[in-house]
Scaffold this motif. Structure first.
Motif, PDB file in Angstrom:
ATOM      1  N   HIS A 435       0.831  -1.199   0.000  1.00  0.00           N
ATOM      2  CA  HIS A 435       0.000   0.000   0.000  1.00  0.00           C
ATOM      3  C   HIS A 435       0.876   1.264   0.000  1.00  0.00           C
ATOM      4  CE1 HIS A 435      -3.699   2.255   1.386  1.00  0.00           C
ATOM      5  NE2 HIS A 435      -2.741   3.103   1.753  1.00  0.00           N
ATOM      6  N   GLU A 436       1.804   1.297   0.922  1.00  0.00           N
ATOM      7  CA  GLU A 436       2.652   2.492   1.010  1.00  0.00           C
ATOM      8  C   GLU A 436       3.563   2.603  -0.210  1.00  0.00           C
ATOM      9  OE1 GLU A 436       2.052   4.781   3.067  1.00  0.00           O
ATOM     10  OE2 GLU A 436       0.666   3.599   4.276  1.00  0.00           O
ATOM     11  N   HIS A 439       1.598   4.324  -2.889  1.00  0.00           N
ATOM     12  CA  HIS A 439       1.575   5.788  -2.737  1.00  0.00           C
ATOM     13  C   HIS A 439       2.877   6.395  -3.239  1.00  0.00           C
ATOM     14  CE1 HIS A 439      -2.103   6.336  -0.526  1.00  0.00           C
ATOM     15  NE2 HIS A 439      -1.726   5.612   0.514  1.00  0.00           N
ATOM     16  N   ASP A 512      -7.430   7.522   2.985  1.00  0.00           N
ATOM     17  CA  ASP A 512      -7.044   7.966   1.647  1.00  0.00           C
ATOM     18  C   ASP A 512      -8.284   8.269   0.815  1.00  0.00           C
ATOM     19  OD1 ASP A 512      -4.462   7.386   2.357  1.00  0.00           O
ATOM     20  OD2 ASP A 512      -4.483   5.395   1.425  1.00  0.00           O
TER      21      ASP A 512
HETATM   22 ZN    ZN Z   1      -2.800   5.079   2.234  1.00  0.00          ZN
END
Ligand code: ZN
Ligand code: ADP
Length: 637
Positions: A435-436, A439, A512
């Motif tokens: 996930h990170e 980003h 988010d």
């Molecule tokens: Zn996030």
């Protein structure tokens, strides 16, 4: 239990004993209850004296001898046992001839009990006193636990509760793994050590420093270390101790605290859990508003009132900065914020080193291995680990703590923390890592996005499981449409990466998505950035959550059709962003894998490492090798 409570316990005991004594003296030592017929016979036989008639009861003195004809055996025995003078009591029946008989027997009699007030004292005042004593005692006890009513009698006297240490004995040497926070607090130490030099140079001293971080990350420890390094007294108090039932008590306590601080200056005042005291005003539906606001206002007033030159610096700690009243964070109050994160791999090793300093370790113990096995642990958890392992070794009579002891302790602590949702299981970590990485990677591939400074999968605060830190390159007054679109992409990067890699999604993207939706809606309704809706702005302010003001819900100024169109446009912006992001991530899948793997290994990836990774992206051959060496994702789409 503090001294005062012990005292009040003694008061209660004294009251009880007093009452018993009183009863002993006021009431004759032995009172024989007589039936009315026995009473009449005893009277006729001249065995009674000093008869008092009141409230349908006759009492008096009874001569103990020569009653054989009158009383039954058990009563005689009782009289014999008691010896000496006896009293009697009898319930009167309606007997108009009684007075004449009393006269005939030449007995002294009266109708009002001479000692009525004493009787009243015994029967009414004393129990009341006892009850009051018990109530008081209980209140005191409650007071110590939850700041209850016990302090009614000592309003504002927080002296017993301010915890003061002239020397904390803690220095920065005892604080490991949170170097950034430590460095920022160094300045405070410098000031406290040399206030004059600082003043001469015109340095700006913070009045209040807010230390923000999860429980156990060493906030209290840091505050103590500041006091220890500077060699000044450390006054500490928990925010929850200001929260009182009675209006004005908390405020008085704040005043008291600052008075004490002024007297001890230079010193450090540490307010733990400041969120308990500094919750935003007007929030919360339960009572206690007025008291809470008064306390907070008093704190604000005190902070404005004293000047730093006197050498008092307020440190406060919280793990919920978002609930704090904005007024607390304004310049001149807690305007300096220091975040303490959970430590990374390296930090954990350093913290372990601090805590094993006085522990005898077997050569098998490898702190680096332990650090690697404790992702998500805060300083307090690591201290606990060392402690548990030492206890285990001691219990088995070992001379040194072995790796096996650490491993057993670790298993237990991890199980406990997982139950409390404080550490992630491996699958969760993997999700967060991708996930990170998503980003970060999207941000790297967007011209107008802020630069990524740090990617981390160390849980921060309560909600965020990981974070990608971006720093804007310059202060912004205007945002262009292209920039907002790029920002939208970065926000969706996490969720899209999850979908791509795992063919599944998690709840981790809630924040988010919320922010992306807000942004898209703003673009449509405020910035005129949607072709379909044109340049008009649409104010669809949500109705306030708490109706404690004259803010009635405003009527919507646009039609149902427009509302639908807005929703449609928001949706379109988000869908298009997702498509763009998916393309970017698919095209850079190998880098995504590499970054995620790096995160899983190191937990934190800084700018330099990220640069290296992005550069190697330019050399595809090298990359393929790197990607193959990585642990595969759970499910490849
Ligand atoms: Zn996030
Ligand atoms: P907080 O106030 O953030 O809840 P504390 O400061 O009370 O946490 O930390 C509790 C204990 O955990 C400390 O007394 C210390 O033993 C240990 N500890 C926490 N953080 C660290 C750290 N960074 N370095 C060394 N020990 C730490």
């Amino acid at each position: 239990m503090d001294k005062k409570q012990t005292f009040s316990l003694w008061y209660v005991l004294a009251a009880l004993v007093g009452m018993i004594l009183l009863q002993e003296f006021v009431v004759p030592r032995h009172t024989q209850t007589l039936t009315y017929s026995e009473f009449k016979q005893a009277l006729a036989a001249g065995k009674l004296d000093d008869v008092v008639i009141a409230d349908g009861i006759a009492t008096g003195k009874l001569r103990g001898d020569g009653l054989e004809q009158i009383l039954p055996k058990d009563k005689l025995e009782a009289l014999a046992r008691a010896g000496g003078e006896h009293g009697f009591a009898t319930v009167l029946v309606n007997d108009p001839g009684l007075v004449a008989q009393l006269d005939a027997a030449k007995v002294r009699y009266g109708s009002v009990r001479e000692s009525k007030w004493l009787g009243a004292l015994v029967s009414w005042v004393a129990p009341a006193l006892v009850f009051f004593g018990i109530w008081w005692f209980l209140m005191k006890r409650m007071g110590s636990g939850m700041g209850g009513m016990g302090h009614m009698l000592e309003i504002g006297k927080s002296k017993a509760k301010v915890y003061m240490q002239t020397e904390t004995g803690v220095t920065f040497k005892d604080v490991a793994g949170i170097d950034e926070a430590r460095e920022e607090l160094m300045e405070v130490v410098e000031f406290l050590k040399n206030p004059d030099r600082y003043k001469r140079l015109g340095g700006k001293i913070p009045k209040g420093v807010l230390i923000v971080g999860a429980p156990g990350t060493g906030k209290t420890l840091l505050a103590k270390a500041v006091a220890g390094e500077a060699g000044v007294p450390f006054l500490s108090l928990s925010g929850s101790e200001f929260v009182e039932m009675f209006v004005g008590v908390g405020a008085a306590r704040v005043r008291d605290l600052f008075e004490q601080a002024a007297a001890k200056a230079p010193c450090i005042v540490f307010i733990d859990e400041i969120d308990a005291l500094g919750k935003a005003r007007g929030v919360g539906l339960t009572g206690g508003h007025e008291e809470h606001e008064q306390t907070l206002n008093q704190l604000l007033a005190e902070m404005d009132g004293f000047d730093t030159n006197r050498g008092v610096i307020i440190l406060a700690a919280t793990n919920r900065p978002e609930v704090l009243d904005p007024a607390l964070l304004r310049p001149g109050r807690f305007d300096r914020h220091i975040a303490v994160d959970r430590p990374d791999l390296n930090g954990r090793r350093q913290i372990l080193e601090v805590h094993v300093k006085n522990v005898k370790l077997a050569p098998t113990v490898d702190l680096a291995v332990l650090a690697a096995r404790t992702p998500g642990f805060a300083g307090a958890d690591l201290a606990n680990l060392v402690n548990e392992a030492t206890l285990r070794a001691a219990k088995r009579g070992k001379d040194a703590v072995e790796m096996q002891d650490f491993e057993e302790a670790l298993d237990r602590i991890v199980a406990g923390l997982e139950k409390k949702n404080r550490v992630m299981n491996p699958t969760e970590r993997k999700f967060v890592a991708y996930h990170e990485a998503g980003h970060a990677l999207v941000a790297e591939h967007r011209k107008n996005a802020d630069r990524v400074t740090k990617v981390s999968i160390i849980p921060r605060g309560i909600a965020a499981l990981g974070y990608t830190q971006q720093s804007p390159t310059e202060d912004r007054y205007l945002m262009r449409r292209s920039e907002l679109l790029d920002r939208l992409d970065v926000l969706l990067g996490g969720r899209v990466a999850e979908q791509l890699v795992f063919d599944d999604v998690s709840t981790g993207a809630e924040n988010d998505l919320q922010r992306a939706t807000d942004l898209a809606r703003h673009m449509v309704t405020h910035y005129g950035m949607s072709e379909a809706l044109g340049l008009a702005t649409y104010d669809a302010r949500p109705r306030p959550l708490y109706l404690n003001g004259p803010t009635l819900p405003e009527p919507r100024t646009f039609s149902e059709r427009t509302a639908e169109a807005i929703d449609g446009e928001v949706r379109r912006l988000l869908d298009e962003a997702r498509e763009r992001v998916a393309q970017t991530l698919r095209a850079n899948r190998a880098t995504l894998e590499a970054l995620a793997a790096l995160l899983l290994e190191k937990e934190v990836v800084d700018r330099t490492t990220l640069d290296g990774l992005m550069a190697s992206n330019a050399a595809p051959a090298q990359l393929r090798v790197a990607a193959m060496a990585l642990p595969p994702a759970d499910r490849e789409p």
